[in-house]
Design a protein around this motif. Structure first.
Motif, PDB file in Angstrom:
ATOM      1  N   LYS A   1       2.177  15.110  -8.146  1.00  0.00           N
ATOM      2  CA  LYS A   1       0.938  14.558  -7.590  1.00  0.00           C
ATOM      3  C   LYS A   1      -0.135  15.634  -7.541  1.00  0.00           C
ATOM      4  CE  LYS A   1      -1.062  11.958  -3.813  1.00  0.00           C
ATOM      5  NZ  LYS A   1      -0.833  11.218  -2.562  1.00  0.00           N
ATOM      6  N   ARG A   2      -1.318  15.275  -8.005  1.00  0.00           N
ATOM      7  CA  ARG A   2      -2.431  16.228  -7.999  1.00  0.00           C
ATOM      8  C   ARG A   2      -2.767  16.638  -6.571  1.00  0.00           C
ATOM      9  NH1 ARG A   2      -6.942  14.637 -12.534  1.00  0.00           N
ATOM     10  NH2 ARG A   2      -5.662  15.227 -14.320  1.00  0.00           N
TER      11      ARG A   2
ATOM     12  N   PRO B   1       0.594  15.961  -1.866  1.00  0.00           N
ATOM     13  CA  PRO B   1       0.033  16.707  -2.993  1.00  0.00           C
ATOM     14  C   PRO B   1       1.023  17.797  -3.430  1.00  0.00           C
ATOM     15  CG  PRO B   1      -1.617  16.402  -1.290  1.00  0.00           C
ATOM     16  CD  PRO B   1      -0.317  15.925  -0.717  1.00  0.00           C
TER      17      PRO B   1
ATOM     18  N   VAL C   1       2.944   7.084  -5.378  1.00  0.00           N
ATOM     19  CA  VAL C   1       1.751   7.945  -5.388  1.00  0.00           C
ATOM     20  C   VAL C   1       1.150   8.044  -3.989  1.00  0.00           C
ATOM     21  CG1 VAL C   1      -0.668   7.926  -6.117  1.00  0.00           C
ATOM     22  CG2 VAL C   1       1.144   7.777  -7.812  1.00  0.00           C
TER      23      VAL C   1
ATOM     24  N   PRO D   1      -3.795  10.024 -10.429  1.00  0.00           N
ATOM     25  CA  PRO D   1      -3.171  10.723  -9.308  1.00  0.00           C
ATOM     26  C   PRO D   1      -2.067  11.710  -9.684  1.00  0.00           C
ATOM     27  CG  PRO D   1      -2.328   8.485  -9.449  1.00  0.00           C
ATOM     28  CD  PRO D   1      -3.337   8.623 -10.537  1.00  0.00           C
ATOM     29  N   LEU D   2      -1.530  11.573 -10.926  1.00  0.00           N
ATOM     30  CA  LEU D   2      -0.372  12.383 -11.307  1.00  0.00           C
ATOM     31  C   LEU D   2      -0.649  13.238 -12.540  1.00  0.00           C
ATOM     32  CD1 LEU D   2       2.302   9.535 -11.049  1.00  0.00           C
ATOM     33  CD2 LEU D   2       2.055  11.418  -9.416  1.00  0.00           C
TER      34      LEU D   2
ATOM     35  N   GLN E   1      -7.738  14.448  -5.622  1.00  0.00           N
ATOM     36  CA  GLN E   1      -8.243  13.651  -6.737  1.00  0.00           C
ATOM     37  C   GLN E   1      -9.408  14.337  -7.438  1.00  0.00           C
ATOM     38  OE1 GLN E   1      -6.894  10.635  -7.994  1.00  0.00           O
ATOM     39  NE2 GLN E   1      -8.232  11.374  -9.572  1.00  0.00           N
TER      40      GLN E   1
END
Length: 315
Positions: free
Chosen positions: A299-300, A226, A221, A267-268, A303
């Motif tokens: 991954k976003r 991103p 992560v 995070p995901l 956040q």
């Protein structure tokens, strides 16, 4: 004999959505099947492949490309070794958590119940802890915990007692010795399944597999860009649970945390609603793929992306 037949090859590599010039990591090189397929899809960029196994390192010499770098290390050191190569962010990470066919088929590695050989089971040949040491030196209570937790063995307490009783008479040196020692508590007609669970428990303990997996996922992560993809193939419920929980909740145990507005803090995002499993054709061609599950996450972007659009006064 094939060194290793990669499982869910097409699906796991396609899940990375490979970009031209991207940086990718295969944290489990094994026989190199997934790495070779990733390279075939790349246009420019770089692939870093990790494996702690000396045999895998030899196998990696067959992959000749300026875009390929083999890293002889456990994937729990993902971030550290990428930094050594000057890499801070990557576009995708692939992990195939299975034991390679080569490891299973090499009697002296001690992974398989089918052969006699030393009680070894080390993924890293230089690691000090072997299955022989676990079986001959661990306290009965420790053995009970390992077999119950990592092997989900129903008679784990009886099994631990039997091992201690047997080793008190004579040290348990080989796989044949071990099978003989636990014969009294091996269920008749279910020997193969039972031994597979027992060997799985020993292997997880020897290689600290679950803790290493947690550490790798947390670092994955951190190093993913991103929008970067994580593609993980697991083979038993203990691994799959950790992967599933981390993708869906951002943690290995407990419920997902939420911010003041009720947005999930993780995070995901999962790319696939359910895990991808092998096709009927793959199951027919490769029996070892039967328990495989592929989970894919992205991954976003940020956040707090879910809070975008709120004014400062709203926060």
């Amino acid at each position: 004999m094939t060194y290793h037949q990669p499982v869910l090859l097409q699906e796991s590599v396609d899940a990375l959505a490979i970009k031209p010039g991207g940086i990718y990591v295969d944290v489990t090189f094994g026989g190199g099947g997934h790495s070779a397929h990733i390279l075939s899809k790349m246009q420019g960029g770089q692939l870093y492949s990790f494996d702690q196994d000396t045999d895998a390192e030899k196998q990696s010499e067959k992959l000749i490309s300026d875009q390929f770098t083999f890293v002889k290390a456990n994937f729990r050191y993902l971030k550290k070794y990428l930094r050594l190569y000057g890499v801070r962010q990557v576009d995708g990470i692939l992990a195939d958590l299975g034991v390679s066919s080569h490891q299973f088929n090499t009697a002296e590695r001690g992974f398989s119940t089918r052969f006699d050989g030393p009680l070894d089971m080390r993924m890293d040949n230089d690691s000090p802890l072997t299955a022989r040491e676990v079986v001959n030196t661990y306290e009965e209570e420790q053995l009970h915990k390992i077999f119950g937790l990592y092997g989900e063995v129903k008679n784990a307490r009886t099994l631990a007692r039997e091992i201690v009783s047997s080793r008190n008479v004579q040290a348990i040196e080989t796989i044949a010795d071990f099978k003989q020692a636990i014969m009294g508590c091996t269920p008749k007609g279910k020997e193969n399944k039972y031994l597979a669970q027992v060997f799985q428990a020993l292997r997880i303990e020897v290689n600290d597999e679950l803790k290493a997996l947690e550490e790798m996922l947390e670092q994955a992560v951190e190093v993913l860009k991103p929008g970067g993809r994580l593609s993980v193939i697991s083979y038993h419920s203990l691994e799959d649970r950790l992967v599933k929980n981390y993708i869906s909740k951002g943690k290995f145990f407990g419920e997902v945390e939420k911010d003041f507005f009720g947005n999930e803090i993780k995070p995901l995002d999962s790319v696939t609603r359910k895990p991808i499993v092998p096709s009927a054709q793959e199951l027919q061609e490769n029996n070892r793929s039967r328990s495989a599950k592929l989970r894919v996450a992205e991954k976003r972007e940020t956040q707090d992306s879910s809070n975008k659009g709120r004014g400062k006064g709203d926060r």
